[in-house]
Enzyme design. Structure first.
Site, PDB file in Angstrom:
ATOM      1  N   HIS A 374       0.866  -1.167   0.000  1.00  0.00           N
ATOM      2  CA  HIS A 374       0.000   0.000   0.000  1.00  0.00           C
ATOM      3  C   HIS A 374       0.909   1.226   0.000  1.00  0.00           C
ATOM      4  O   HIS A 374       2.094   1.135   0.368  1.00  0.00           O
ATOM      5  CB  HIS A 374      -0.899   0.027   1.237  1.00  0.00           C
ATOM      6  CG  HIS A 374      -1.997  -0.998   1.216  1.00  0.00           C
ATOM      7  ND1 HIS A 374      -2.981  -1.001   0.259  1.00  0.00           N
ATOM      8  CD2 HIS A 374      -2.265  -2.049   2.037  1.00  0.00           C
ATOM      9  CE1 HIS A 374      -3.821  -2.002   0.497  1.00  0.00           C
ATOM     10  NE2 HIS A 374      -3.407  -2.662   1.562  1.00  0.00           N
ATOM     11  N   CYS A 417      -0.292   2.595  -4.403  1.00  0.00           N
ATOM     12  CA  CYS A 417      -1.038   3.816  -4.690  1.00  0.00           C
ATOM     13  C   CYS A 417      -0.219   5.027  -4.268  1.00  0.00           C
ATOM     14  O   CYS A 417       0.658   4.946  -3.408  1.00  0.00           O
ATOM     15  CB  CYS A 417      -2.368   3.826  -3.943  1.00  0.00           C
ATOM     16  SG  CYS A 417      -3.622   2.772  -4.696  1.00  0.00           S
TER      17      CYS A 417
END
Length: 542
Positions: A374, A417
């Site tokens: 992430h 991301c």
């Protein structure tokens, strides 16, 4: 003397044959479909078989090898052109009058290169009533060939192809429209018709000239009919191709364009007020030196795969698929791969410190690090949900911190991301953190993540501020595209920046099931030379 020339010619063909893989042979077969009958091509099993057929038809002989040079150029096997005494420049200069591959055939080949595996599945589903029931799998080239054999696709019959493109991926239609525009434009030039009369083709009967391959011939009645039908689409095509460019130019950090050499430094954005200048791609890039990549040890590839997180961040289902394919591809490229799973922020930094101090690095050609996690703007998360700046990770391998890798290429691929999480589709998840945990921080651009030293490349899955997507079974769009393009283009002698531009193009054409969510990768670099991986002796693992 003549026998010596003949032997040298055949030896050249043999060397070229040995450097072409299965996929390249399939591409050559397809591009030769207008020159050699489908029936003869069906028996082809190797490039040698194609050479024999071309020689039998007198397209190829020891005095004239241009047809083979053209074919190699078309499939981007540029490194083999020198075997025939050609360069990319000389092939380009002679294509317009010596080329034998029609624009129609090349358009279909380009289209097949843009069709993803997901696109192909959708196309076969749409055509299920026209395909043999026992047929369960075929390549995009095989599908196009089948449609041609069934008279469902031809130079003057593109309706079904256009319908399929619209249904599976509207972006594919641009390739077809570009071809149609070029045909109309060429017909106008040869018949000396003014541009303003283009839209009136459908109302006029004209006898003009039409160029096919390297020959000039009178328009046949069927070609004339096609030109008329194309005329009515000119305005719409022009609007779609060019009218929307201004609208998007200011908001995109980087958009890939199909060029033979796509060496683009994306650290600098393109302003809407300053259109990009189109120059000869050969003029500078061919003069660049290449990094030394022929040592006894290619290098190390570190893969950090963060799957399960301690706090509120979701498991990154599908990430193991990415780690697996990365390991396969970089092992195939000759690197020693080390995979680490579920590392905290502190452990990630500790790993970097350990690897920068390895004395073994001095004997390696390059260093690769892939991080799957992430992320947030300019950083990735450890499984403890603490951020590690990407710049910090890369700085451990600067020339000062890691002299063993000085002047050697250091590649970092970040699948994470770089912005806020968005609403998930059914089979798509975003590699972003929970919105409730979002900190307030300044946006960091990819170029700011790179140390202020040479020989670094940072491949980001997405532009800053946006999410990247991951299929819970098939892995992320970016990593899967990266691995696919490495396997396809390394054997063709393409450099890493050209390959990453192809990755940009691939990912930019993908969308979620509703067609609303998109992704745009972004590389940034301080490389001083071309980076070309040596072609592995064995084919990539399937």
């Amino acid at each position: 003397m003549g026998d010596d020339i003949s032997m040298k010619f055949l030896q050249q063909l043999l060397v070229i044959d040995e450097n072409l893989g299965t996929e390249e042979v399939k591409a050559l077969k397809f591009l030769c479909s207008d020159l050699i009958s489908f029936k003869k091509l069906e028996a082809v099993e190797s490039a040698q078989d194609i050479f024999k057929l071309l020689m039998a038809e007198d397209y190829l002989n020891k005095e004239d090898t241009f047809i083979l040079a053209e074919l190699l150029y078309r499939i981007r096997c540029h490194f083999l052109l020198q075997k025939l005494g050609y360069t990319k420049e000389t092939v380009q200069e002679n294509l317009h009058w010596k080329g034998k591959v029609s624009q129609y055939r090349y358009m279909l080949y380009e289209l097949s290169e843009d069709i993803t595996s997901e696109d192909l599945k959708r196309a076969m589903f749409l055509l299920r009533n026209k395909l043999p029931k026992k047929l369960t799998n075929m390549s995009s080239l095989e599908l196009l060939t089948f449609l041609e054999k069934q008279d469902l696709l031809a130079e003057n019959n593109l309706q079904i192809l256009e319908k399929i493109c619209v249904d599976i991926s509207p972006d594919l239609l641009k390739t077809v429209n570009k071809y149609k525009m070029e045909r109309v434009s060429l017909a106008q030039q040869e018949s000396n018709l003014p541009v303003k009369e283009a839209a009136s083709f459908s109302h006029h009967s004209c006898e003009g000239l039409f160029r096919s391959g390297g020959d000039v011939q009178l328009l046949t009645s069927s070609q004339e009919t096609t030109i008329k039908s194309l005329g009515s689409n000119i305005h719409d095509t022009y609007t779609e191709e060019f009218g929307s460019l201004q609208e998007h130019a200011g908001s995109m950090h980087f958009i890939a364009s199909r060029q033979d050499d796509k060496v683009v430094n994306v650290m600098h954005g393109i302003s809407a007020e300053q259109p990009a200048r189109i120059s000869n791609p050969e003029s500078k890039t061919e003069k660049l030196m290449t990094y030394k990549m022929d040592g006894p040890h290619r290098g190390y590839c570190l893969i950090i795969n963060n799957f399960s997180f301690i706090g509120t961040l979701q498991k990154r289902r599908g990430s193991c698929k990415d780690a697996e394919v990365l390991a396969q591809v970089f092992t195939w490229l000759g690197l020693d791969v080390k995979t680490y799973e579920d590392k905290t922020s502190e452990e990630i930094e500790k790993l970097m410190q350990e690897w920068r101090s390895m004395k073994d690095l001095k004997d390696r050609d390059c260093f690769v690090c892939c991080i799957l996690s992430h992320g947030e703007s300019g950083s990735v998360y450890g499984i403890d949900e603490q951020q590690v700046p990407i710049r910090t990770i890369m700085s451990y391998f600067s020339a000062r911190q890691c002299p063993q890798l000085a002047e050697k290429p250091k590649l970092f691929f970040i699948q994470a991301c770089q912005g806020k999480k968005i609403q998930q589709a059914v089979y798509i998840e975003a590699d972003a953190q929970n919105p409730d945990l979002l900190p307030t921080q300044q946006v960091v651009s990819p170029s700011e993540s790179i140390p202020e030293e040479a020989d670094f490349l940072l491949g980001m899955a997405t532009v800053n501020g946006y999410v990247s997507f991951r299929h819970i079974h098939e892995g992320t769009w970016y990593i899967q595209a990266l691995c696919n393009k490495l396997q396809l283009l390394v054997p063709r002698g393409e450099d890493i920046l050209s390959i990453l531009t192809e990755v940009n193009e691939d990912v930019s054409k993908r969308a979620d099931n509703l067609g609303k969510k998109k992704q745009m990768p972004q590389p940034a670099y301080t490389l001083r030379k071309k980076l070309i991986f040596p072609v592995p002796r064995s084919p990539p693992a399937s």
